[in-house]
Scaffold this motif. Sequence first.
Motif, PDB file in Angstrom:
ATOM      1  N   GLY A 137       0.820  -1.206   0.000  1.00  0.00           N
ATOM      2  CA  GLY A 137       0.000   0.000   0.000  1.00  0.00           C
ATOM      3  C   GLY A 137       0.852   1.253   0.000  1.00  0.00           C
ATOM      4  O   GLY A 137       2.077   1.191   0.001  1.00  0.00           O
ATOM      5  N   GLY A 138       0.203   2.379  -0.006  1.00  0.00           N
ATOM      6  CA  GLY A 138       0.917   3.652  -0.042  1.00  0.00           C
ATOM      7  C   GLY A 138       1.303   4.026  -1.452  1.00  0.00           C
ATOM      8  O   GLY A 138       0.997   3.341  -2.431  1.00  0.00           O
ATOM      9  N   ARG A 139       1.991   5.137  -1.545  1.00  0.00           N
ATOM     10  CA  ARG A 139       2.440   5.644  -2.839  1.00  0.00           C
ATOM     11  C   ARG A 139       3.521   4.747  -3.415  1.00  0.00           C
ATOM     12  O   ARG A 139       4.435   4.346  -2.702  1.00  0.00           O
ATOM     13  CB  ARG A 139       3.051   7.021  -2.639  1.00  0.00           C
ATOM     14  CG  ARG A 139       2.312   8.123  -3.289  1.00  0.00           C
ATOM     15  CD  ARG A 139       3.091   9.410  -3.061  1.00  0.00           C
ATOM     16  NE  ARG A 139       2.330  10.354  -2.292  1.00  0.00           N
ATOM     17  CZ  ARG A 139       1.403  11.131  -2.821  1.00  0.00           C
ATOM     18  NH1 ARG A 139       1.154  11.075  -4.090  1.00  0.00           N
ATOM     19  NH2 ARG A 139       0.738  11.962  -2.073  1.00  0.00           N
ATOM     20  N   PRO A 140       3.461   4.472  -4.715  1.00  0.00           N
ATOM     21  CA  PRO A 140       4.554   3.700  -5.319  1.00  0.00           C
ATOM     22  C   PRO A 140       5.837   4.533  -5.320  1.00  0.00           C
ATOM     23  O   PRO A 140       5.796   5.759  -5.379  1.00  0.00           O
ATOM     24  CB  PRO A 140       4.072   3.427  -6.749  1.00  0.00           C
ATOM     25  CG  PRO A 140       2.984   4.389  -6.999  1.00  0.00           C
ATOM     26  CD  PRO A 140       2.418   4.793  -5.670  1.00  0.00           C
ATOM     27  N   LYS A 141       6.959   3.846  -5.248  1.00  0.00           N
ATOM     28  CA  LYS A 141       8.256   4.527  -5.247  1.00  0.00           C
ATOM     29  C   LYS A 141       8.489   5.176  -6.608  1.00  0.00           C
ATOM     30  O   LYS A 141       8.193   4.602  -7.651  1.00  0.00           O
ATOM     31  CB  LYS A 141       9.392   3.535  -4.956  1.00  0.00           C
ATOM     32  CG  LYS A 141       9.296   2.892  -3.586  1.00  0.00           C
ATOM     33  CD  LYS A 141       9.664   3.882  -2.515  1.00  0.00           C
ATOM     34  CE  LYS A 141       9.626   3.217  -1.155  1.00  0.00           C
ATOM     35  NZ  LYS A 141       9.195   4.080  -0.115  1.00  0.00           N
ATOM     36  N   VAL A 142       9.045   6.375  -6.567  1.00  0.00           N
ATOM     37  CA  VAL A 142       9.329   7.115  -7.797  1.00  0.00           C
ATOM     38  C   VAL A 142      10.700   6.692  -8.308  1.00  0.00           C
ATOM     39  O   VAL A 142      11.653   6.561  -7.542  1.00  0.00           O
ATOM     40  CB  VAL A 142       9.319   8.632  -7.512  1.00  0.00           C
ATOM     41  CG1 VAL A 142       9.693   9.421  -8.749  1.00  0.00           C
ATOM     42  CG2 VAL A 142       7.965   9.062  -6.995  1.00  0.00           C
ATOM     43  N   ASN A 143      10.789   6.474  -9.613  1.00  0.00           N
ATOM     44  CA  ASN A 143      12.067   6.165 -10.250  1.00  0.00           C
ATOM     45  C   ASN A 143      12.913   7.442 -10.213  1.00  0.00           C
ATOM     46  O   ASN A 143      12.591   8.433 -10.865  1.00  0.00           O
ATOM     47  CB  ASN A 143      11.816   5.694 -11.686  1.00  0.00           C
ATOM     48  CG  ASN A 143      13.077   5.317 -12.415  1.00  0.00           C
ATOM     49  OD1 ASN A 143      14.090   6.010 -12.311  1.00  0.00           O
ATOM     50  ND2 ASN A 143      13.004   4.244 -13.169  1.00  0.00           N
ATOM     51  N   GLU A 144      13.987   7.405  -9.404  1.00  0.00           N
ATOM     52  CA  GLU A 144      14.816   8.603  -9.199  1.00  0.00           C
ATOM     53  C   GLU A 144      15.414   9.127 -10.510  1.00  0.00           C
ATOM     54  O   GLU A 144      15.510  10.330 -10.719  1.00  0.00           O
ATOM     55  CB  GLU A 144      15.930   8.316  -8.194  1.00  0.00           C
ATOM     56  CG  GLU A 144      15.452   8.170  -6.759  1.00  0.00           C
ATOM     57  CD  GLU A 144      14.823   9.427  -6.186  1.00  0.00           C
ATOM     58  OE1 GLU A 144      15.339  10.535  -6.448  1.00  0.00           O
ATOM     59  OE2 GLU A 144      13.793   9.303  -5.492  1.00  0.00           O
ATOM     60  N   LYS A 145      15.799   8.212 -11.387  1.00  0.00           N
ATOM     61  CA  LYS A 145      16.399   8.615 -12.661  1.00  0.00           C
ATOM     62  C   LYS A 145      15.383   9.403 -13.498  1.00  0.00           C
ATOM     63  O   LYS A 145      15.698  10.465 -14.048  1.00  0.00           O
ATOM     64  CB  LYS A 145      16.885   7.374 -13.418  1.00  0.00           C
ATOM     65  CG  LYS A 145      17.672   7.684 -14.660  1.00  0.00           C
ATOM     66  CD  LYS A 145      18.206   6.408 -15.279  1.00  0.00           C
ATOM     67  CE  LYS A 145      18.978   6.711 -16.543  1.00  0.00           C
ATOM     68  NZ  LYS A 145      19.469   5.499 -17.195  1.00  0.00           N
ATOM     69  N   LYS A 146      14.145   8.892 -13.561  1.00  0.00           N
ATOM     70  CA  LYS A 146      13.091   9.579 -14.319  1.00  0.00           C
ATOM     71  C   LYS A 146      12.766  10.931 -13.671  1.00  0.00           C
ATOM     72  O   LYS A 146      12.541  11.927 -14.357  1.00  0.00           O
ATOM     73  CB  LYS A 146      11.830   8.721 -14.383  1.00  0.00           C
ATOM     74  CG  LYS A 146      11.929   7.543 -15.317  1.00  0.00           C
ATOM     75  CD  LYS A 146      10.604   6.806 -15.358  1.00  0.00           C
ATOM     76  CE  LYS A 146      10.642   5.628 -16.309  1.00  0.00           C
ATOM     77  NZ  LYS A 146       9.344   4.941 -16.372  1.00  0.00           N
ATOM     78  N   GLU A 165       5.463  15.204 -18.458  1.00  0.00           N
ATOM     79  CA  GLU A 165       4.755  13.993 -18.019  1.00  0.00           C
ATOM     80  C   GLU A 165       4.817  12.916 -19.108  1.00  0.00           C
ATOM     81  O   GLU A 165       5.128  11.752 -18.823  1.00  0.00           O
ATOM     82  CB  GLU A 165       3.278  14.302 -17.716  1.00  0.00           C
ATOM     83  CG  GLU A 165       3.055  15.042 -16.425  1.00  0.00           C
ATOM     84  CD  GLU A 165       1.589  15.376 -16.204  1.00  0.00           C
ATOM     85  OE1 GLU A 165       1.134  15.243 -15.071  1.00  0.00           O
ATOM     86  OE2 GLU A 165       0.905  15.769 -17.186  1.00  0.00           O
ATOM     87  N   ASN A 166       4.517  13.311 -20.342  1.00  0.00           N
ATOM     88  CA  ASN A 166       4.511  12.356 -21.460  1.00  0.00           C
ATOM     89  C   ASN A 166       5.904  11.813 -21.766  1.00  0.00           C
ATOM     90  O   ASN A 166       6.063  10.639 -22.085  1.00  0.00           O
ATOM     91  CB  ASN A 166       3.913  12.991 -22.717  1.00  0.00           C
ATOM     92  CG  ASN A 166       2.435  13.283 -22.568  1.00  0.00           C
ATOM     93  OD1 ASN A 166       1.740  12.632 -21.781  1.00  0.00           O
ATOM     94  ND2 ASN A 166       1.950  14.265 -23.291  1.00  0.00           N
ATOM     95  N   ALA A 167       6.920  12.659 -21.639  1.00  0.00           N
ATOM     96  CA  ALA A 167       8.284  12.245 -21.988  1.00  0.00           C
ATOM     97  C   ALA A 167       8.927  11.365 -20.920  1.00  0.00           C
ATOM     98  O   ALA A 167       9.698  10.453 -21.239  1.00  0.00           O
ATOM     99  CB  ALA A 167       9.158  13.479 -22.218  1.00  0.00           C
ATOM    100  N   THR A 168       8.589  11.613 -19.633  1.00  0.00           N
ATOM    101  CA  THR A 168       9.287  10.904 -18.555  1.00  0.00           C
ATOM    102  C   THR A 168       8.424   9.895 -17.811  1.00  0.00           C
ATOM    103  O   THR A 168       8.955   9.021 -17.127  1.00  0.00           O
ATOM    104  CB  THR A 168       9.823  11.910 -17.515  1.00  0.00           C
ATOM    105  OG1 THR A 168       8.711  12.589 -16.914  1.00  0.00           O
ATOM    106  CG2 THR A 168      10.785  12.895 -18.153  1.00  0.00           C
ATOM    107  N   GLY A 169       7.114  10.054 -17.891  1.00  0.00           N
ATOM    108  CA  GLY A 169       6.229   9.178 -17.119  1.00  0.00           C
ATOM    109  C   GLY A 169       6.074   9.635 -15.674  1.00  0.00           C
ATOM    110  O   GLY A 169       5.432   8.970 -14.868  1.00  0.00           O
TER     111      GLY A 169
END
Length: 192
Positions: A137-146, A165-169
């Motif tokens: 549960g909770g927020r999914p981890k953000v990809n630091e590189k993205k 948003e479209n380019a990096t997700g």
Amino acid sequence: MKIGYARVSTADQSLDLQLDALEEFGCEEIFQEKQSGAKDDRKELALALRNLRAGDTFVVYKLDRLARSTKRLIDISDLLKEKNVEFVSIQDNLDTGTAAGKAMFGMLSVLAEFERDIIRERTMAGLQAARARGRMGGRPKVNEKKLNHALALYKSESMSIREIENATGVSGSTLYRALAKVKLHNKAGDIV
């Protein structure tokens, strides 16, 4: 003093039936509004509750005119008890000035607490079952590189937020949270 409250959900509905019943019951002041009962921030209801004084009687045509959820009804009931105000629902034959009316309101309070406990138990059981299946549960981890790429694009001012948003997700809200952290970190560095 008897203070009445009348409510309908939409502007095209009529308050006449409620107003007639409240006037016939002897209400000296009647607050009325045309707003959904699901909203807790009803101005006229708040004003009516604020104007009540010890010894007054608060009157509604029917319980569902006052509140849509048992919890909200109990909250209002508790407020009326604190103010030493009696409560009457004309159509529901509920009058807290009588022993039967007080008992009925007490039962509503017990049922509301039972409902809250059941919901809490179901929620805890659902969370436990999800954890057993590996979901935390909770927020999914953000990809630091993205995220760093998105921050760089934002700082370059070459793309709009939607394009980033479209380019990096990376969502705009995630990007804005990261920017706020960067600004806060920079300000903290200035102070030291």
